[in-house]
Design a protein around this motif. Structure first.
Motif, PDB file in Angstrom:
ATOM      1  N   ASP A  37     103.634  82.579  33.875  1.00  0.00           N
ATOM      2  CA  ASP A  37     104.195  81.464  33.129  1.00  0.00           C
ATOM      3  C   ASP A  37     105.033  80.582  34.058  1.00  0.00           C
ATOM      4  O   ASP A  37     105.830  81.084  34.864  1.00  0.00           O
ATOM      5  CB  ASP A  37     105.051  81.976  31.976  1.00  0.00           C
ATOM      6  CG  ASP A  37     105.598  80.857  31.122  1.00  0.00           C
ATOM      7  OD1 ASP A  37     104.795  80.005  30.693  1.00  0.00           O
ATOM      8  OD2 ASP A  37     106.828  80.823  30.907  1.00  0.00           O
ATOM      9  N   ILE A  38     104.855  79.283  33.968  1.00  0.00           N
ATOM     10  CA  ILE A  38     105.613  78.316  34.760  1.00  0.00           C
ATOM     11  C   ILE A  38     106.583  77.594  33.826  1.00  0.00           C
ATOM     12  O   ILE A  38     106.156  76.791  32.986  1.00  0.00           O
ATOM     13  CB  ILE A  38     104.686  77.285  35.445  1.00  0.00           C
ATOM     14  CG1 ILE A  38     103.579  77.997  36.242  1.00  0.00           C
ATOM     15  CG2 ILE A  38     105.500  76.358  36.337  1.00  0.00           C
ATOM     16  CD1 ILE A  38     104.089  78.854  37.363  1.00  0.00           C
ATOM     17  N   PRO A  39     107.885  77.898  33.933  1.00  0.00           N
ATOM     18  CA  PRO A  39     108.863  77.241  33.038  1.00  0.00           C
ATOM     19  C   PRO A  39     108.828  75.720  33.189  1.00  0.00           C
ATOM     20  O   PRO A  39     108.757  75.187  34.297  1.00  0.00           O
ATOM     21  CB  PRO A  39     110.202  77.807  33.526  1.00  0.00           C
ATOM     22  CG  PRO A  39     109.856  79.105  34.182  1.00  0.00           C
ATOM     23  CD  PRO A  39     108.521  78.873  34.822  1.00  0.00           C
ATOM     24  N   GLY A  40     108.818  75.043  32.064  1.00  0.00           N
ATOM     25  CA  GLY A  40     108.846  73.589  32.061  1.00  0.00           C
ATOM     26  C   GLY A  40     107.508  72.930  32.299  1.00  0.00           C
ATOM     27  O   GLY A  40     107.435  71.705  32.387  1.00  0.00           O
ATOM     28  N   ALA A  41     106.435  73.744  32.447  1.00  0.00           N
ATOM     29  CA  ALA A  41     105.108  73.170  32.687  1.00  0.00           C
ATOM     30  C   ALA A  41     104.144  73.645  31.612  1.00  0.00           C
ATOM     31  O   ALA A  41     104.339  74.700  30.991  1.00  0.00           O
ATOM     32  CB  ALA A  41     104.589  73.568  34.063  1.00  0.00           C
ATOM     33  N   ASP A  42     103.106  72.858  31.394  1.00  0.00           N
ATOM     34  CA  ASP A  42     102.090  73.256  30.428  1.00  0.00           C
ATOM     35  C   ASP A  42     101.266  74.422  30.968  1.00  0.00           C
ATOM     36  O   ASP A  42     100.947  74.484  32.159  1.00  0.00           O
ATOM     37  CB  ASP A  42     101.154  72.092  30.127  1.00  0.00           C
ATOM     38  CG  ASP A  42     101.869  70.956  29.407  1.00  0.00           C
ATOM     39  OD1 ASP A  42     102.815  71.241  28.655  1.00  0.00           O
ATOM     40  OD2 ASP A  42     101.477  69.789  29.629  1.00  0.00           O
ATOM     41  N   GLY A  43     100.904  75.319  30.075  1.00  0.00           N
ATOM     42  CA  GLY A  43      99.998  76.405  30.442  1.00  0.00           C
ATOM     43  C   GLY A  43     100.636  77.413  31.387  1.00  0.00           C
ATOM     44  O   GLY A  43     101.861  77.525  31.497  1.00  0.00           O
ATOM     45  N   SER A  44      99.780  78.149  32.094  1.00  0.00           N
ATOM     46  CA  SER A  44     100.216  79.194  33.016  1.00  0.00           C
ATOM     47  C   SER A  44      99.415  79.094  34.308  1.00  0.00           C
ATOM     48  O   SER A  44      98.333  78.498  34.353  1.00  0.00           O
ATOM     49  CB  SER A  44     100.014  80.581  32.392  1.00  0.00           C
ATOM     50  OG  SER A  44     100.745  80.713  31.195  1.00  0.00           O
ATOM     51  N   LEU A  45      99.957  79.714  35.364  1.00  0.00           N
ATOM     52  CA  LEU A  45      99.261  79.776  36.634  1.00  0.00           C
ATOM     53  C   LEU A  45      98.309  80.967  36.609  1.00  0.00           C
ATOM     54  O   LEU A  45      98.739  82.104  36.393  1.00  0.00           O
ATOM     55  CB  LEU A  45     100.273  79.922  37.779  1.00  0.00           C
ATOM     56  CG  LEU A  45      99.707  79.982  39.202  1.00  0.00           C
ATOM     57  CD1 LEU A  45      98.983  78.687  39.539  1.00  0.00           C
ATOM     58  CD2 LEU A  45     100.840  80.236  40.205  1.00  0.00           C
ATOM     59  N   ASP A  46      97.036  80.713  36.818  1.00  0.00           N
ATOM     60  CA  ASP A  46      96.019  81.764  36.753  1.00  0.00           C
ATOM     61  C   ASP A  46      95.813  82.351  38.149  1.00  0.00           C
ATOM     62  O   ASP A  46      95.240  81.711  39.031  1.00  0.00           O
ATOM     63  CB  ASP A  46      94.710  81.185  36.205  1.00  0.00           C
ATOM     64  CG  ASP A  46      93.644  82.249  35.962  1.00  0.00           C
ATOM     65  OD1 ASP A  46      93.878  83.414  36.326  1.00  0.00           O
ATOM     66  OD2 ASP A  46      92.591  81.907  35.403  1.00  0.00           O
ATOM     67  N   LEU A  47      96.264  83.593  38.350  1.00  0.00           N
ATOM     68  CA  LEU A  47      96.134  84.280  39.636  1.00  0.00           C
ATOM     69  C   LEU A  47      95.079  85.385  39.583  1.00  0.00           C
ATOM     70  O   LEU A  47      95.068  86.266  40.438  1.00  0.00           O
ATOM     71  CB  LEU A  47      97.485  84.879  40.058  1.00  0.00           C
ATOM     72  CG  LEU A  47      98.639  83.894  40.241  1.00  0.00           C
ATOM     73  CD1 LEU A  47      99.918  84.641  40.631  1.00  0.00           C
ATOM     74  CD2 LEU A  47      98.296  82.846  41.282  1.00  0.00           C
ATOM     75  N   THR A  48      94.199  85.330  38.597  1.00  0.00           N
ATOM     76  CA  THR A  48      93.224  86.400  38.397  1.00  0.00           C
ATOM     77  C   THR A  48      92.372  86.636  39.634  1.00  0.00           C
ATOM     78  O   THR A  48      92.088  87.771  40.006  1.00  0.00           O
ATOM     79  CB  THR A  48      92.322  86.068  37.193  1.00  0.00           C
ATOM     80  OG1 THR A  48      93.135  85.913  36.034  1.00  0.00           O
ATOM     81  CG2 THR A  48      91.304  87.173  36.963  1.00  0.00           C
ATOM     82  N   GLN A  49      91.961  85.567  40.314  1.00  0.00           N
ATOM     83  CA  GLN A  49      91.070  85.684  41.463  1.00  0.00           C
ATOM     84  C   GLN A  49      91.765  85.387  42.792  1.00  0.00           C
ATOM     85  O   GLN A  49      91.102  85.159  43.803  1.00  0.00           O
ATOM     86  CB  GLN A  49      89.876  84.742  41.300  1.00  0.00           C
ATOM     87  CG  GLN A  49      88.989  85.063  40.117  1.00  0.00           C
ATOM     88  CD  GLN A  49      87.872  84.050  39.949  1.00  0.00           C
ATOM     89  OE1 GLN A  49      87.879  83.267  39.023  1.00  0.00           O
ATOM     90  NE2 GLN A  49      86.903  84.063  40.841  1.00  0.00           N
ATOM     91  N   SER A  50      93.095  85.426  42.821  1.00  0.00           N
ATOM     92  CA  SER A  50      93.805  84.953  44.001  1.00  0.00           C
ATOM     93  C   SER A  50      93.680  85.878  45.199  1.00  0.00           C
ATOM     94  O   SER A  50      93.694  85.429  46.344  1.00  0.00           O
ATOM     95  CB  SER A  50      95.296  84.751  43.670  1.00  0.00           C
ATOM     96  OG  SER A  50      95.885  85.992  43.280  1.00  0.00           O
ATOM     97  N   LEU A  51      93.569  87.185  44.996  1.00  0.00           N
ATOM     98  CA  LEU A  51      93.576  88.125  46.117  1.00  0.00           C
ATOM     99  C   LEU A  51      92.205  88.283  46.762  1.00  0.00           C
ATOM    100  O   LEU A  51      92.067  88.209  47.983  1.00  0.00           O
ATOM    101  CB  LEU A  51      94.089  89.490  45.646  1.00  0.00           C
ATOM    102  CG  LEU A  51      95.559  89.537  45.212  1.00  0.00           C
ATOM    103  CD1 LEU A  51      95.922  90.938  44.738  1.00  0.00           C
ATOM    104  CD2 LEU A  51      96.471  89.116  46.351  1.00  0.00           C
TER     105      LEU A  51
END
Length: 234
Positions: A37-51
């Motif tokens: 979750d990113i406070p103050g921003a719409d939606g969330s940061l998706d890190l599902t495939q980041s690694l």
């Protein structure tokens, strides 16, 4: 070919136990999502495939095969005990008659019910690996009777001669796989923009991961190489 059941390691539900399959449920594995979750921003940061760049999955839960058979109470008790002794709580390999080119791996359980005076219901459930795996590996003998000429991939990567340079094309399935390379002498292998040194013997290079689509390995040197690769699909 008549699709009558499943093979569990060395036992077949129809041929060995006389069971008639009436239904099967093979759910897809649940993706391991990772949202921040990113406070103050719409939606969330998706890190599902980041690694890894690929989607990780949980085990394939809720696999279920339902069968019926005929027989009295004594037959039901004997059959239930035989099947339970063979698979209940054990990790087994499962090949479905209607999908003979792949196998599932997981821990199985038995639920046996006497549904009437002459009919019995057998339910085999399990939690399987996320992927199903190709029955034929890249180094073994091919069983053409079970080969699917529409979806199957012929993999013959054993004892390949390298004289100067050799390109090997490996069609990858959905699962990312680290191949095991056996070399008769020191040489190198290139994949993409990277080159890796191979020792004489068994090599498993954890930075060398083959993904979905066409993978080209370029071997440089002199000797013989074998590539152990088994594809995995959802």
């Amino acid at each position: 070919m008549e699709h009558t059941g499943i093979k569990i390691d060395d036992k077949h539900t129809a041929k060995d136990w006389g069971l008639r399959m009436i239904s099967m449920v093979i759910p897809m594995p649940e993706p391991k999502t990772n949202y921040i979750d990113i406070p103050g921003a719409d939606g969330s940061l998706d890190l599902t495939q980041s690694l890894t760049g690929d989607v990780p999955y949980n085990m394939r839960a809720g696999v279920q095969f339902t069968f019926d058979s005929s027989g009295g109470y004594e037959d039901w008790h004997a059959m239930s005990s035989e099947i339970a002794n063979y698979l209940h709580g054990r990790k087994r390999k499962v090949i479905i008659d209607s999908d003979p080119g792949f196998y599932y791996v997981g821990r199985l359980q038995l639920d046996s019910q006497k549904s009437s005076e002459i009919m019995n219901q057998i339910m085999i459930t399990g939690t399987m690996d996320a992927y199903k795996y190709e029955v034929a590996d890249s180094l073994g003998d091919w069983l053409w009777d079970d080969f699917d000429f529409e979806t199957g991939i012929i993999r013959e990567y054993g004892n390949l001669q390298v004289v100067g340079e050799l390109n090997v094309i490996i069609p990858g399935r959905r699962k990312h796989v680290i191949p095991v390379i056996t070399a008769s002498a020191t040489m190198s292998v290139s994949y993409g923009a990277e080159s890796y040194d191979l020792v004489a013997g068994i090599n498993k290079i954890y930075d060398l991961t083959l993904g979905e689509g066409e993978n080209i390995l370029t071997f440089t040197g002199t000797g013989v190489v074998s590539i152990d690769y088994r594809g995995g699909s959802l």
